[in-house]
Design an enzyme around this catalytic site. Structure first.
Site, mmCIF file in Angstrom:
data_model
loop_
_atom_site.group_PDB
_atom_site.id
_atom_site.type_symbol
_atom_site.label_atom_id
_atom_site.label_comp_id
_atom_site.label_asym_id
_atom_site.label_seq_id
_atom_site.Cartn_x
_atom_site.Cartn_y
_atom_site.Cartn_z
ATOM 1 N N LYS A 30 0.823 -1.216 0.000
ATOM 2 C CA LYS A 30 0.000 0.000 0.000
ATOM 3 C C LYS A 30 0.863 1.276 0.000
ATOM 4 O O LYS A 30 2.070 1.228 0.278
ATOM 5 C CB LYS A 30 -0.926 -0.033 1.224
ATOM 6 C CG LYS A 30 -1.949 -1.180 1.176
ATOM 7 C CD LYS A 30 -2.912 -1.114 2.366
ATOM 8 C CE LYS A 30 -3.939 -2.223 2.308
ATOM 9 N NZ LYS A 30 -4.922 -2.142 3.434
ATOM 10 N N TYR A 70 -12.553 -2.176 -3.413
ATOM 11 C CA TYR A 70 -13.022 -2.237 -2.022
ATOM 12 C C TYR A 70 -14.547 -2.107 -1.926
ATOM 13 O O TYR A 70 -15.060 -1.729 -0.869
ATOM 14 C CB TYR A 70 -12.338 -1.148 -1.192
ATOM 15 C CG TYR A 70 -10.948 -1.541 -0.720
ATOM 16 C CD1 TYR A 70 -10.763 -2.637 0.111
ATOM 17 C CD2 TYR A 70 -9.823 -0.810 -1.086
ATOM 18 C CE1 TYR A 70 -9.499 -3.004 0.557
ATOM 19 C CE2 TYR A 70 -8.546 -1.167 -0.635
ATOM 20 C CZ TYR A 70 -8.395 -2.271 0.183
ATOM 21 O OH TYR A 70 -7.146 -2.636 0.631
ATOM 22 N N PHE A 78 -15.409 3.959 7.151
ATOM 23 C CA PHE A 78 -14.054 4.335 6.736
ATOM 24 C C PHE A 78 -13.843 4.251 5.223
ATOM 25 O O PHE A 78 -12.730 4.483 4.742
ATOM 26 C CB PHE A 78 -13.012 3.473 7.460
ATOM 27 C CG PHE A 78 -13.180 1.984 7.273
ATOM 28 C CD1 PHE A 78 -12.730 1.349 6.122
ATOM 29 C CD2 PHE A 78 -13.798 1.216 8.249
ATOM 30 C CE1 PHE A 78 -12.878 -0.012 5.939
ATOM 31 C CE2 PHE A 78 -13.964 -0.162 8.075
ATOM 32 C CZ PHE A 78 -13.496 -0.769 6.920
ATOM 33 N N ARG A 106 -1.750 -14.309 4.835
ATOM 34 C CA ARG A 106 -2.457 -13.627 5.927
ATOM 35 C C ARG A 106 -1.652 -13.745 7.229
ATOM 36 O O ARG A 106 -1.614 -12.806 8.029
ATOM 37 C CB ARG A 106 -3.856 -14.228 6.123
ATOM 38 C CG ARG A 106 -4.800 -14.085 4.947
ATOM 39 C CD ARG A 106 -5.318 -12.702 4.703
ATOM 40 N NE ARG A 106 -6.064 -12.148 5.820
ATOM 41 C CZ ARG A 106 -6.758 -11.002 5.764
ATOM 42 N NH1 ARG A 106 -6.786 -10.293 4.639
ATOM 43 N NH2 ARG A 106 -7.375 -10.542 6.804
ATOM 44 N N THR A 112 -5.323 -6.934 10.893
ATOM 45 C CA THR A 112 -5.630 -5.655 10.226
ATOM 46 C C THR A 112 -5.105 -4.467 11.025
ATOM 47 O O THR A 112 -4.487 -3.550 10.466
ATOM 48 C CB THR A 112 -7.170 -5.519 10.065
ATOM 49 O OG1 THR A 112 -7.664 -6.694 9.426
ATOM 50 C CG2 THR A 112 -7.528 -4.285 9.257
ATOM 51 N N ARG A 123 2.625 -6.198 9.346
ATOM 52 C CA ARG A 123 1.862 -5.085 9.905
ATOM 53 C C ARG A 123 2.401 -4.673 11.278
ATOM 54 O O ARG A 123 2.419 -3.483 11.604
ATOM 55 C CB ARG A 123 0.374 -5.438 9.940
ATOM 56 C CG ARG A 123 -0.257 -5.328 8.542
ATOM 57 C CD ARG A 123 -1.607 -5.949 8.469
ATOM 58 N NE ARG A 123 -2.344 -5.558 7.266
ATOM 59 C CZ ARG A 123 -3.513 -6.084 6.911
ATOM 60 N NH1 ARG A 123 -4.072 -7.027 7.655
ATOM 61 N NH2 ARG A 123 -4.123 -5.674 5.813
ATOM 62 N N ASN A 133 -1.988 0.254 6.719
ATOM 63 C CA ASN A 133 -1.424 -0.969 7.311
ATOM 64 C C ASN A 133 -0.559 -1.758 6.323
ATOM 65 O O ASN A 133 -0.432 -2.969 6.408
ATOM 66 C CB ASN A 133 -2.529 -1.824 7.939
ATOM 67 C CG ASN A 133 -3.594 -2.215 6.943
ATOM 68 O OD1 ASN A 133 -3.488 -1.913 5.763
ATOM 69 N ND2 ASN A 133 -4.617 -2.905 7.412
ATOM 70 N N HIS A 136 -2.180 -5.431 1.581
ATOM 71 C CA HIS A 136 -3.463 -6.117 1.410
ATOM 72 C C HIS A 136 -3.171 -7.559 1.040
ATOM 73 O O HIS A 136 -2.211 -7.827 0.310
ATOM 74 C CB HIS A 136 -4.278 -5.475 0.274
ATOM 75 C CG HIS A 136 -5.434 -6.336 -0.162
ATOM 76 N ND1 HIS A 136 -6.653 -6.298 0.476
ATOM 77 C CD2 HIS A 136 -5.526 -7.308 -1.119
ATOM 78 C CE1 HIS A 136 -7.455 -7.192 -0.089
ATOM 79 N NE2 HIS A 136 -6.797 -7.818 -1.056
ATOM 80 N N GLU A 147 -9.819 -11.258 -7.195
ATOM 81 C CA GLU A 147 -8.918 -10.104 -7.065
ATOM 82 C C GLU A 147 -7.764 -10.172 -8.068
ATOM 83 O O GLU A 147 -7.342 -9.147 -8.604
ATOM 84 C CB GLU A 147 -8.396 -10.013 -5.627
ATOM 85 C CG GLU A 147 -9.487 -9.629 -4.639
ATOM 86 C CD GLU A 147 -8.983 -9.435 -3.217
ATOM 87 O OE1 GLU A 147 -9.746 -8.891 -2.396
ATOM 88 O OE2 GLU A 147 -7.828 -9.824 -2.912
HETATM 89 P P1 GDP Z 1 -7.832 -6.781 5.851
HETATM 90 O O1 GDP Z 1 -8.435 -7.935 5.090
HETATM 91 O O2 GDP Z 1 -6.991 -7.218 7.026
HETATM 92 O O3 GDP Z 1 -7.094 -5.824 4.945
HETATM 93 O O4 GDP Z 1 -9.042 -5.953 6.522
HETATM 94 P P2 GDP Z 1 -10.494 -5.526 5.999
HETATM 95 O O5 GDP Z 1 -10.870 -6.263 4.738
HETATM 96 O O6 GDP Z 1 -11.414 -5.616 7.164
HETATM 97 O O7 GDP Z 1 -10.322 -3.970 5.671
HETATM 98 C C1 GDP Z 1 -9.776 -3.541 4.445
HETATM 99 C C2 GDP Z 1 -8.880 -2.366 4.719
HETATM 100 O O8 GDP Z 1 -9.669 -1.268 5.200
HETATM 101 C C3 GDP Z 1 -7.845 -2.579 5.840
HETATM 102 O O9 GDP Z 1 -6.698 -3.277 5.404
HETATM 103 C C4 GDP Z 1 -7.535 -1.155 6.243
HETATM 104 O O10 GDP Z 1 -6.655 -0.521 5.298
HETATM 105 C C5 GDP Z 1 -8.927 -0.508 6.148
HETATM 106 N N1 GDP Z 1 -9.650 -0.551 7.437
HETATM 107 C C6 GDP Z 1 -10.177 -1.647 8.055
HETATM 108 N N2 GDP Z 1 -10.781 -1.310 9.200
HETATM 109 C C7 GDP Z 1 -10.633 0.035 9.319
HETATM 110 C C8 GDP Z 1 -11.050 0.996 10.302
HETATM 111 O O11 GDP Z 1 -11.696 0.655 11.304
HETATM 112 N N3 GDP Z 1 -10.717 2.299 10.069
HETATM 113 C C9 GDP Z 1 -10.018 2.692 8.965
HETATM 114 N N4 GDP Z 1 -9.724 4.004 8.815
HETATM 115 N N5 GDP Z 1 -9.615 1.818 8.037
HETATM 116 C C10 GDP Z 1 -9.902 0.503 8.197
#
Ligand code: GDP
Length: 159
Positions: A30, A70, A78, A106, A112, A123, A133, A136, A147
């Protein structure tokens, strides 16, 4: 040596023989990580665990691409910030290949929220915040197929 945790679905059983399935998964380094010149350090985390980077391109995502990618998070509070962050600088989009690659990636990435990520994960070591973070990674084999197809033609993947 540390024991790896394998996703049972990725193990093919042939009588008493258990064969690990070779999988592909989509990874994105990212903008917070490309900005800090961490691409090589992150790639080393994958390669050190036996994962092969079989496709890779550095691009600037358009707003439409980031919103589509996304889309599952469209209703989340968010979402707008996440899209803004993902288009704030270059990303490195990759196809990773290896035994149990989806779950293994993962595990290498960590949780996350970096505050909850295990020691030694990308991370934990590099992420700035729950949003910025650093990486992805697809969360299932089916998501990975979608994807990968979102970003790569078959001819761009070179195992
Ligand atoms: P991942 O699969 O671990 O990447 O997590 P998710 O699919 O739940 O979320 C996708 C992405 O959205 C994350 O990698 C973060 O960049 C962002 N994100 C997730 N949760 C939050 C949150 O609570 N706040 C903010 N600002 N960003 C978030």
């Amino acid at each position: 040596m540390r024991r790896r945790r394998y996703n049972r679905a990725a193990i093919i059983r042939l009588g008493n023989l258990a064969i690990m399935a070779v999988e592909r998964t989509l990874s994105i380094i990212k903008p917070d990580a490309t900005r800090r010149n961490l691409t090589g350090k992150i790639n080393a985390r994958f390669e050190d665990r036996g994962i092969r980077i079989v496709a890779q391109k550095r691009v600037r995502l358009s707003r439409a691409q980031a919103e589509d990618f996304y889309a599952v998070h469209r209703e989340r509070p968010f979402f707008a910030d996440l899209v803004k962050f993902m288009i704030s600088g270059p990303v490195v989009i990759q196809v990773l290949e290896g035994d149990n690659a989806v779950a293994l990636n993962r595990e290498i990435m960590g949780a996350t929220n970096p505050a909850n990520a295990a020691p030694g994960t990308i991370r934990k070591d590099f992420a700035v915040s729950i949003e910025a973070n650093s990486v992805h990674g697809s969360d299932s084999a089916e998501t990975a197929r979608n994807e990968i197809a979102f970003f790569f033609a078959g001819s761009e993947i070179c195992p």
